[in-house]
Scaffold this active site. Structure first.
Site, PDB file in Angstrom:
ATOM      1  N   CYS A 249     113.891 -47.950  61.715  1.00 15.40           N
ATOM      2  CA  CYS A 249     115.049 -48.319  62.527  1.00 15.40           C
ATOM      3  C   CYS A 249     116.003 -47.163  62.795  1.00 15.40           C
ATOM      4  O   CYS A 249     116.999 -47.326  63.502  1.00 15.40           O
ATOM      5  CB  CYS A 249     115.791 -49.471  61.859  1.00 15.40           C
ATOM      6  SG  CYS A 249     114.681 -50.840  61.441  1.00 15.40           S
ATOM      7  N   HIS A 389     125.477 -49.553  61.969  1.00 14.31           N
ATOM      8  CA  HIS A 389     124.101 -50.055  61.893  1.00 14.31           C
ATOM      9  C   HIS A 389     124.145 -51.570  61.709  1.00 14.31           C
ATOM     10  O   HIS A 389     123.451 -52.301  62.412  1.00 14.31           O
ATOM     11  CB  HIS A 389     123.368 -49.375  60.740  1.00 14.31           C
ATOM     12  CG  HIS A 389     121.914 -49.705  60.665  1.00 14.31           C
ATOM     13  ND1 HIS A 389     121.043 -49.508  61.719  1.00 14.31           N
ATOM     14  CD2 HIS A 389     121.160 -50.226  59.658  1.00 14.31           C
ATOM     15  CE1 HIS A 389     119.822 -49.873  61.369  1.00 14.31           C
ATOM     16  NE2 HIS A 389     119.870 -50.320  60.129  1.00 14.31           N
ATOM     17  N   GLU A 400     126.775 -49.577  53.846  1.00 15.21           N
ATOM     18  CA  GLU A 400     127.257 -48.769  54.968  1.00 15.21           C
ATOM     19  C   GLU A 400     128.773 -48.686  54.979  1.00 15.21           C
ATOM     20  O   GLU A 400     129.351 -47.600  55.160  1.00 15.21           O
ATOM     21  CB  GLU A 400     126.757 -49.357  56.296  1.00 15.21           C
ATOM     22  CG  GLU A 400     127.208 -48.555  57.508  1.00 15.21           C
ATOM     23  CD  GLU A 400     126.689 -49.099  58.825  1.00 15.21           C
ATOM     24  OE1 GLU A 400     126.792 -48.374  59.838  1.00 15.21           O
ATOM     25  OE2 GLU A 400     126.173 -50.241  58.847  1.00 15.21           O
ATOM     26  N   LYS A 420     124.329 -55.434  67.019  1.00 14.00           N
ATOM     27  CA  LYS A 420     123.222 -56.324  66.650  1.00 14.00           C
ATOM     28  C   LYS A 420     123.650 -57.779  66.511  1.00 14.00           C
ATOM     29  O   LYS A 420     122.801 -58.679  66.506  1.00 14.00           O
ATOM     30  CB  LYS A 420     122.568 -55.849  65.347  1.00 14.00           C
ATOM     31  CG  LYS A 420     121.900 -54.478  65.459  1.00 14.00           C
ATOM     32  CD  LYS A 420     121.313 -54.030  64.135  1.00 14.00           C
ATOM     33  CE  LYS A 420     120.694 -52.642  64.226  1.00 14.00           C
ATOM     34  NZ  LYS A 420     121.715 -51.572  64.352  1.00 14.00           N
ATOM     35  N   HIS A 425     118.272 -56.879  66.140  1.00 10.72           N
ATOM     36  CA  HIS A 425     117.920 -55.539  65.651  1.00 10.72           C
ATOM     37  C   HIS A 425     116.706 -55.032  66.425  1.00 10.72           C
ATOM     38  O   HIS A 425     115.591 -55.507  66.241  1.00 10.72           O
ATOM     39  CB  HIS A 425     117.609 -55.623  64.158  1.00 10.72           C
ATOM     40  CG  HIS A 425     117.480 -54.299  63.487  1.00 10.72           C
ATOM     41  ND1 HIS A 425     117.404 -53.105  64.176  1.00 10.72           N
ATOM     42  CD2 HIS A 425     117.421 -53.964  62.176  1.00 10.72           C
ATOM     43  CE1 HIS A 425     117.301 -52.109  63.322  1.00 10.72           C
ATOM     44  NE2 HIS A 425     117.309 -52.594  62.096  1.00 10.72           N
ATOM     45  N   PHE A 484     113.898 -48.327  57.066  1.00  5.55           N
ATOM     46  CA  PHE A 484     113.042 -48.483  55.890  1.00  5.55           C
ATOM     47  C   PHE A 484     112.511 -47.104  55.484  1.00  5.55           C
ATOM     48  O   PHE A 484     112.126 -46.299  56.330  1.00  5.55           O
ATOM     49  CB  PHE A 484     111.872 -49.404  56.195  1.00  5.55           C
ATOM     50  CG  PHE A 484     112.206 -50.877  56.141  1.00  5.55           C
ATOM     51  CD1 PHE A 484     113.478 -51.328  55.887  1.00  5.55           C
ATOM     52  CD2 PHE A 484     111.202 -51.819  56.346  1.00  5.55           C
ATOM     53  CE1 PHE A 484     113.766 -52.694  55.837  1.00  5.55           C
ATOM     54  CE2 PHE A 484     111.473 -53.184  56.294  1.00  5.55           C
ATOM     55  CZ  PHE A 484     112.758 -53.617  56.049  1.00  5.55           C
TER      56      PHE A 484
END
Length: 498
Positions: A249, A389, A400, A420, A425, A484
């Site tokens: 991502c 994010h 975050e 998002k 996402h 990831f």
């Protein structure tokens, strides 16, 4: 370069004569006198050193050992790039999204607070525990891809070709204009987290059900992640650096960062960069269900993506493509291009911690933000907008926020929102779509809301633009993307000033 010696022990971390106690959430980066983590130099020879989950330094040697940290004796004010050959401006943008392919329409939908999340109808999802997402409907490639190729191509590459061509059009780089340019100095770096997942799935099904002789010759070419960049170059004749990056991502931001460095090094004048993804298919949805990463709010899909809200239960899958045309200021000025905004810098780091979970201390993210500001020549005080994010996951959202608060000591004037919450996402495309969103915030002076802000976590003390848009003059903005594998990426944008 001055240096000082500090000692880490089982009781805490000692910096000179100052000790910082360990409470399970401390990290070396919390000491404000330290420069970013790359300056750590471990002087204890013969000792194997590792970073544990707590963020403290541990070793296989004695409990206490010496850490040598290099620190600058004087802190100089950051300086932005002045060389027009190395300054990088945005001259074109293109996207494919759940709200269509028109950028103004896309951003207006975001400003209105409209959710693009809905039940999945691309395939029969009735037996799936998650049955909704940010699925693109009524996509048209007319005028960009011929009918024969359009039928063969994986959606991932169809989105890429349309968004890429639209970005070039906005940059006034039509096929006729490109014909008369040195196309060896124009490159493409468009990545994907998943690649041609439909093509891959179809090929595997053919192998299992009918044998290898029934696999289409397009199986491999349309599955591999580099094909977006390759097809866009083939379509437009761009002969500069061409490759893809796949960092889950964080993919699109990695591509922007890499593209910018090609320009800064003088290798190219223009780079077409971004991310593309089309994973809302049984394989993609089923795979993320297996990871236990998705929200299961099937009865209320538009309420499912809720960054920082106490009732969040996972992210919502999205898809699409976001591409920028990045160009040296010198080249853009010479050809009279319309300059939309400026790319100031970026950074990439790794958590080196876990395949899917973020570091609880946020060290990888906070160091990435700090490095991006250093690369951009920007002080933390100049940043007043963060496109976060913010995936709506239990661990990721707070990690975050904690990282942001480590870098930006005063967030009273800062705004932070989560795109998002409305489009889901987009995985490898997320950073591309959110970079465009960030740039539109800069050019319009309006920030879109973060939806479903009903019961915020108490740690979230930054203004998340809850539920209703806000007017805000953006001085400097950062856009965060994490993936990831512990991949962290941050890019920095600002209004263009000659």
């Amino acid at each position: 370069m001055a240096s000082f010696v500090s000692t880490a022990s089982a009781l805490g971390v000692v910096f000179g004569n100052k000790q910082v106690k360990s409470n399970g959430a401390a990290s070396l980066a919390q000491y404000s006198g330290l420069r970013p983590a790359e300056n750590f130099q471990f002087a204890s020879a013969g000792i194997t050193t590792t970073i544990k989950q707590s963020g403290l330094i541990c070793s296989s040697g004695p409990k206490c050992r010496t850490i040598r940290v290099m620190a600058s004796p004087t802190a100089s004010a950051p300086k932005r790039e002045k060389d027009p050959k190395k300054r990088i401006v945005i001259t074109g943008m293109g996207l494919v999204s759940v709200f269509g392919s028109d950028i103004d329409k896309f951003y207006n939908k975001l400003l209105e607070g409209e959710s693009g999340i809905s039940p999945i109808d691309r395939f029969d999802a009735s037996s799936f525990s998650v049955r909704f997402g940010g699925q693109i409907r009524d996509f048209s490639s007319k005028g960009y891809i011929d009918g024969k190729n359009d039928r063969r191509l994986d959606d991932c590459w169809r989105y890429c070709l349309v968004a890429g061509r639209r970005a070039l059009e906005e940059a006034s780089l039509s096929p006729q204009v490109l014909e008369n340019m040195d196309r060896t100095r124009i490159g493409v770096v468009v990545g994907s987290g998943m690649g041609g997942l439909t093509s891959f799935t179809t090929g595997v099904e053919a192998l299992i059900q009918k044998g290898y002789k029934k696999i289409t010759p397009f199986f491999i070419p349309y599955s591999i992640t580099n094909m977006g960049s390759a097809l866009l170059a083939i379509d437009t004749g761009l002969m500069g650096p061409n490759y893809s990056i796949s960092t889950a991502c964080a993919t699109a931001n990695y591509c922007f960062y890499a593209a910018a460095n090609h320009i800064r090094r003088g290798e190219t004048d223009i780079m077409v960069a971004g991310g593309t993804e089309a994973a809302i298919i049984p394989t993609g949805v089923g795979g993320f269900i297996a990871c236990r990463a998705l929200s299961q709010r099937n009865e209320y899909p538009k309420r499912a993506s809720r960054p920082w809200d106490k009732d969040r239960d996972g992210f919502v899958m999205g898809e699409g493509c976001g591409i920028l045309v990045m160009e040296s200021l010198e080249h853009a000025m010479k050809r009279g291009a319309n300059i939309i905004a400026e790319y100031l810098g970026g950074a990439v780091t790794c958590d080196a911690h876990h395949m899917t979970d973020p570091r609880s201390d946020g060290l990888g993210v906070s160091s990435c933000i700090a490095k991006s500001l250093e690369d951009a020549g920007v002080s933390p005080e100049e940043v007043n907008y963060v496109n976060a994010h913010a995936t709506s996951t239990l661990a990721g959202d707070l990690a975050e926020v904690n990282a942001i608060k480590k870098v930006f000591k005063d967030t009273s004037e800062m705004k932070m929102n989560g795109t998002k919450s409305m489009i889901g996402h987009g995985l490898g495309a997320a950073g591309g779509l959110e970079a465009i969103t960030t740039i539109k915030a800069i050019t319009t002076g309006w920030l879109h809301p973060t939806l479903n802000q009903d019961n915020l976590e108490p740690e979230v003390t930054i203004d998340t633009v809850p539920n209703v848009k806000k007017q805000h003059h953006v001085n400097v903005a950062i856009s965060n993307s994490f993936g990831f594998g512990g991949h962290n990426s941050v890019v920095v944008f600002a209004p263009f000033s000659p």
